[in-house]
Design a protein around this motif. Structure first.
Motif, PDB file in Angstrom:
ATOM      1  N   HIS A 197     107.760 -59.206 -98.022  1.00  0.00           N
ATOM      2  CA  HIS A 197     108.109 -58.533 -96.772  1.00  0.00           C
ATOM      3  C   HIS A 197     107.869 -57.028 -96.896  1.00  0.00           C
ATOM      4  N   ARG A 198     108.136 -56.466 -98.071  1.00  0.00           N
ATOM      5  CA  ARG A 198     107.860 -55.042 -98.289  1.00  0.00           C
ATOM      6  C   ARG A 198     106.360 -54.771 -98.306  1.00  0.00           C
ATOM      7  N   LEU A 199     105.603 -55.661 -98.935  1.00  0.00           N
ATOM      8  CA  LEU A 199     104.153 -55.495 -98.939  1.00  0.00           C
ATOM      9  C   LEU A 199     103.585 -55.542 -97.525  1.00  0.00           C
ATOM     10  N   ARG A 200     104.190 -56.337 -96.662  1.00  0.00           N
ATOM     11  CA  ARG A 200     103.734 -56.403 -95.278  1.00  0.00           C
ATOM     12  C   ARG A 200     103.877 -55.062 -94.557  1.00  0.00           C
ATOM     13  N   GLY A 258     106.857 -66.953 -88.285  1.00  0.00           N
ATOM     14  CA  GLY A 258     107.196 -66.292 -87.039  1.00  0.00           C
ATOM     15  C   GLY A 258     106.648 -64.877 -87.050  1.00  0.00           C
ATOM     16  N   ARG A 259     107.374 -63.963 -86.452  1.00  0.00           N
ATOM     17  CA  ARG A 259     106.941 -62.566 -86.398  1.00  0.00           C
ATOM     18  C   ARG A 259     106.795 -62.022 -87.819  1.00  0.00           C
ATOM     19  N   SER A 279     112.463 -57.312 -89.681  1.00  0.00           N
ATOM     20  CA  SER A 279     113.624 -56.522 -89.271  1.00  0.00           C
ATOM     21  C   SER A 279     113.186 -55.212 -88.642  1.00  0.00           C
ATOM     22  N   ASP A 280     114.088 -54.619 -87.868  1.00  0.00           N
ATOM     23  CA  ASP A 280     113.802 -53.326 -87.247  1.00  0.00           C
ATOM     24  C   ASP A 280     113.625 -52.238 -88.304  1.00  0.00           C
ATOM     25  N   ASP A 281     114.352 -52.327 -89.417  1.00  0.00           N
ATOM     26  CA  ASP A 281     114.221 -51.322 -90.475  1.00  0.00           C
ATOM     27  C   ASP A 281     112.813 -51.331 -91.063  1.00  0.00           C
ATOM     28  N   LEU A 282     112.256 -52.534 -91.275  1.00  0.00           N
ATOM     29  CA  LEU A 282     110.909 -52.615 -91.829  1.00  0.00           C
ATOM     30  C   LEU A 282     109.862 -52.192 -90.807  1.00  0.00           C
ATOM     31  N   ARG A 283     110.118 -52.484 -89.526  1.00  0.00           N
ATOM     32  CA  ARG A 283     109.188 -52.001 -88.497  1.00  0.00           C
ATOM     33  C   ARG A 283     109.203 -50.467 -88.466  1.00  0.00           C
ATOM     34  N   ALA A 284     110.379 -49.886 -88.604  1.00  0.00           N
ATOM     35  CA  ALA A 284     110.473 -48.422 -88.629  1.00  0.00           C
ATOM     36  C   ALA A 284     109.718 -47.854 -89.824  1.00  0.00           C
ATOM     37  N   ALA A 285     109.770 -48.557 -90.968  1.00  0.00           N
ATOM     38  CA  ALA A 285     109.038 -48.108 -92.154  1.00  0.00           C
ATOM     39  C   ALA A 285     107.537 -48.148 -91.905  1.00  0.00           C
ATOM     40  N   ARG A 286     107.061 -49.162 -91.179  1.00  0.00           N
ATOM     41  CA  ARG A 286     105.639 -49.237 -90.846  1.00  0.00           C
ATOM     42  C   ARG A 286     105.240 -48.081 -89.925  1.00  0.00           C
ATOM     43  N   VAL A 287     106.031 -47.851 -88.914  1.00  0.00           N
ATOM     44  CA  VAL A 287     105.713 -46.779 -87.971  1.00  0.00           C
ATOM     45  C   VAL A 287     105.703 -45.428 -88.685  1.00  0.00           C
ATOM     46  N   ASP A 324     104.156 -54.194 -86.192  1.00  0.00           N
ATOM     47  CA  ASP A 324     103.880 -55.462 -86.867  1.00  0.00           C
ATOM     48  C   ASP A 324     102.412 -55.509 -87.268  1.00  0.00           C
ATOM     49  N   PRO A 325     102.106 -56.061 -88.452  1.00  0.00           N
ATOM     50  CA  PRO A 325     100.705 -56.260 -88.805  1.00  0.00           C
ATOM     51  C   PRO A 325     100.094 -57.388 -87.981  1.00  0.00           C
ATOM     52  N   HIS A 326      98.776 -57.364 -87.814  1.00  0.00           N
ATOM     53  CA  HIS A 326      98.101 -58.533 -87.277  1.00  0.00           C
ATOM     54  C   HIS A 326      98.400 -59.746 -88.162  1.00  0.00           C
ATOM     55  N   ALA A 327      98.497 -60.909 -87.562  1.00  0.00           N
ATOM     56  CA  ALA A 327      98.546 -62.169 -88.309  1.00  0.00           C
ATOM     57  C   ALA A 327      97.167 -62.810 -88.221  1.00  0.00           C
ATOM     58  N   ILE A 328      96.506 -62.984 -89.355  1.00  0.00           N
ATOM     59  CA  ILE A 328      95.186 -63.605 -89.404  1.00  0.00           C
ATOM     60  C   ILE A 328      95.365 -65.022 -89.939  1.00  0.00           C
ATOM     61  N   VAL A 329      95.157 -66.026 -89.104  1.00  0.00           N
ATOM     62  CA  VAL A 329      95.351 -67.426 -89.493  1.00  0.00           C
ATOM     63  C   VAL A 329      93.981 -68.088 -89.627  1.00  0.00           C
ATOM     64  N   VAL A 330      93.674 -68.581 -90.826  1.00  0.00           N
ATOM     65  CA  VAL A 330      92.406 -69.254 -91.068  1.00  0.00           C
ATOM     66  C   VAL A 330      92.623 -70.754 -90.920  1.00  0.00           C
ATOM     67  N   SER A 331      91.985 -71.359 -89.911  1.00  0.00           N
ATOM     68  CA  SER A 331      92.222 -72.760 -89.573  1.00  0.00           C
ATOM     69  C   SER A 331      90.895 -73.471 -89.364  1.00  0.00           C
ATOM     70  N   ALA A 332      90.500 -74.320 -90.319  1.00  0.00           N
ATOM     71  CA  ALA A 332      89.221 -75.020 -90.213  1.00  0.00           C
ATOM     72  C   ALA A 332      89.206 -76.003 -89.046  1.00  0.00           C
ATOM     73  N   ARG A 333      90.327 -76.681 -88.809  1.00  0.00           N
ATOM     74  CA  ARG A 333      90.366 -77.745 -87.795  1.00  0.00           C
ATOM     75  C   ARG A 333      91.103 -77.352 -86.522  1.00  0.00           C
ATOM     76  N   LEU A 334      91.604 -76.152 -86.472  1.00  0.00           N
ATOM     77  CA  LEU A 334      92.326 -75.667 -85.291  1.00  0.00           C
ATOM     78  C   LEU A 334      93.497 -76.598 -84.948  1.00  0.00           C
ATOM     79  N   ASP A 335      94.254 -76.977 -85.982  1.00  0.00           N
ATOM     80  CA  ASP A 335      95.338 -77.940 -85.795  1.00  0.00           C
ATOM     81  C   ASP A 335      96.710 -77.280 -85.889  1.00  0.00           C
TER      82      ASP A 335
END
Length: 244
Positions: free
Chosen positions: A64-67, A86-87, A91-99, A106-117
């Motif tokens: 979560h810290r690496l995120r 999920g998101r 937490s709001d504290d970690l979002r504040a650290a990112r800002v 929030d970082p982008h979520a990159i989902v690799v899905s071969a079958r789109l399932d």
């Protein structure tokens, strides 16, 4: 611990993951990529014939810290389904650290899905504040999941995906959280810059357990340069740079 790593020192996930500035290291054509995984000492990610995560509270805090340090989090569809992602920022504290670090909440979520399932009720796909990029090679009709979810039809061409993430989505740094098949493709394509491996010395993998890399042979052996090793709560936090 000291026998394995004489220079090991006590630390916390917050200290390990602070001030990395990974985007500054990105090459011109793609994002900088680090892979974070947890393993038992014999290299297994699961135990006793079962898929069972070895993560501890400290290891979960670390990812979560690496995120908070990256533009995007990449993960395979199987892991997303199993873990019910999920998101990305918990937490709001970690979002504040990112800002504070000059990043989006929030970082982008990159989902690799071969079958789109991916199930439509997956929490990640129903978070209005969470930007999601689904990379797929499927020819299936792409479901409309809302403005926050976009698609990249790149299939197994991960170098192409990386280039598009950089060019189309402004992604300069990525944290990959697996699974093992995705790790294998990324390593084979020469796209991994760092490996963060948490070792849990209390557990040993079963004979049929998954490894942190599975699915294809590497084209050539990887040469890893140790960066740091630290201890916390009985876990070893190791960081390795992939030498080119």
């Amino acid at each position: 611990m000291q026998l394995l790593y004489p220079e090991c020192r006590p630390t916390s996930p917050a200290e390990l993951a602070s001030g990395l500035r990974l985007a500054d290291k990105a090459p011109p054509e793609r994002p900088y990529l680090l892979v974070n995984m947890v393993s038992s000492l014999d290299g297994k990610a699961t135990i006793e014939w079962r898929t069972k995560g070895l993560s501890t509270d400290l290891d979960r805090e670390l990812f979560h810290r690496l995120r908070t340090q990256v533009d995007a989090v990449m993960v395979g569809a199987g892991t997303v389904r199993a873990e019910r992602y999920g998101r990305m920022t918990k937490s709001d504290d970690l979002r504040a650290a990112r800002v504070e670090a000059g990043l989006a909440p929030d970082p982008h979520a990159i989902v690799v899905s071969a079958r789109l399932d991916l199930p439509a009720d997956l929490p990640l796909l129903n978070e209005p504040e969470q930007r999601v990029v689904i990379a797929t090679g499927s020819d299936a009709t792409l479901p409309d999941l809302g403005d926050q979810v976009v698609y990249e039809r790149t299939g197994e061409d991960l170098p192409l995906l990386m280039a598009r993430l950089r060019e189309h989505h402004g992604v300069r740094s990525i944290l990959c959280e697996g699974g093992p098949t995705l790790n294998s493709y990324l390593l084979s394509a020469g796209l991994v810059d760092e490996l963060w491996l948490t070792l849990n010395p209390k557990l040993a993998g079963g004979a049929a357990a998954l490894t942190i890399v599975a699915g294809r042979e590497l084209v050539e052996p990887l040469e890893l340069e140790p960066v740091s090793v630290a201890e916390g709560g009985g876990d070893l936090f190791t960081r390795w740079r992939v030498k080119t």
